[in-house]
Design a protein around this motif. Structure first.
Motif: not given
Length: 297
Positions: A96-100, A191-197, A199-207
């Motif tokens: 999902x993070x990579x797709x976003x 921020x560099x966007x989402x962390x591709x690795x 797979x558990x908390x990409x949304x909170x990780x982005x914030x």
């Protein structure tokens, strides 16, 4: 009169209206939105999600829909739209993070948001968000509230975003509602966007990554989306507990400047109790209508 969310013909969501009438922004420069949806085998909900974005009025919209290889007819649904605002991305991704990230790499708007293919934006949401950012140029990230709905779109309960206060967020005491969260393009890129690795908390990780990049957060005190609970959603599945644990461990270095410790769990419980004292009506609704996680429809 605001239109009901399309393609939801029965239940609460079919007759829902936003509480205020949202007029177009009176600004010489109309804010432009890029909204990303990642799709994977959720054809049952996809059209309603897409319609809820495309029916937004009073804003300049670019809608990017990424499908990594659905086999349930989702791609046919996406291709059925003849709308120049839609950019379709049919590429494999690494999660999902990579797709976003693939979607936002194509984004041209000044304001960003993303909507899962099983969730909905409420009518007028983007106009409200555009006004919020226009009136607060110092704010980079805005988090609103949501309604939880079931598979058929029936209302279950309300859920609220809370202030992005790192000591509470890092310990899981304060939450932000993902489909009701929007941010400026500049802070996303910084921020560099989402962390591709992740797979558990990409949304909170982005914030957390945006906070570390210097973002200023604020709460939009309005209901902007509908968050759908069903058997395959993370909130309803056994994946939630592991996701929360991974989430806390990943974001602690960014928010606390150190690794997560066992003592942070107790601090989190205390901060959660303080939160309930601050917003007792929210606690009452949770007690009366039940928690989000693991509930039966």
């Amino acid at each position: 009169m605001q239109r009901p969310i399309p393609d939801c013909k029965t239940g609460w969501i079919a007759s829902h209206r936003v509480r205020r009438r949202f007029e177009p922004i009176s600004s010489p420069t109309l804010p432009s939105f890029s909204i990303v949806t990642i799709s994977f085998n959720q054809a049952q909900f996809l059209r309603a999600a897409m319609d809820s974005v495309l029916s937004q009025e009073g804003i300049d919209l670019q809608y990017i829909v990424c499908d990594a290889g659905s086999t349930d007819g989702s791609r046919a649904i996406i291709e059925s739209y003849d709308d120049p605002r839609i950019i379709s991305v049919f590429e494999e991704d690494a999660g999902p993070a990579d797709g976003l990230n693939k979607g936002f790499a194509r984004a041209k708007g000044s304001l960003f948001g993303y909507l899962n293919s099983d969730d909905l934006l409420l009518p007028g949401a983007l106009t409200r968000v555009a006004r919020f950012f226009a009136e607060r140029p110092q704010i980079d990230v805005a988090c609103g509230h949501a309604h939880a709905i079931d598979t058929e779109g029936h209302h279950l309960r309300r859920v609220w975003s809370e202030p992005y206060w790192p000591p509470a967020v890092a310990r899981g005491a304060f939450i932000q509602i993902q489909p009701s969260t929007f941010f400026r393009a500049d802070i996303f890129r910084k921020s560099g966007g989402f962390e591709i690795a992740d797979r558990a908390s990409w949304d909170a990780g982005l914030l957390a990554r945006m906070y570390a990049a210097g973002a200023q957060f604020a709460v939009v005190d309005d209901f902007l989306s509908a968050y759908r609970l069903h058997g395959e959603s993370i909130t309803m599945s056994g994946r939630l507990a592991q996701r929360q644990t991974d989430n806390l461990q990943r974001r602690a270095p960014l928010l606390l400047g150190r690794d997560f410790r066992s003592g942070d769990i107790a601090i989190g419980h205390a901060l959660r109790a303080i939160k309930h004292l601050r917003w007792p009506m929210r606690l009452l609704e949770r007690v009366l209508r039940g928690p989000m996680a693991g509930r039966a429809e």
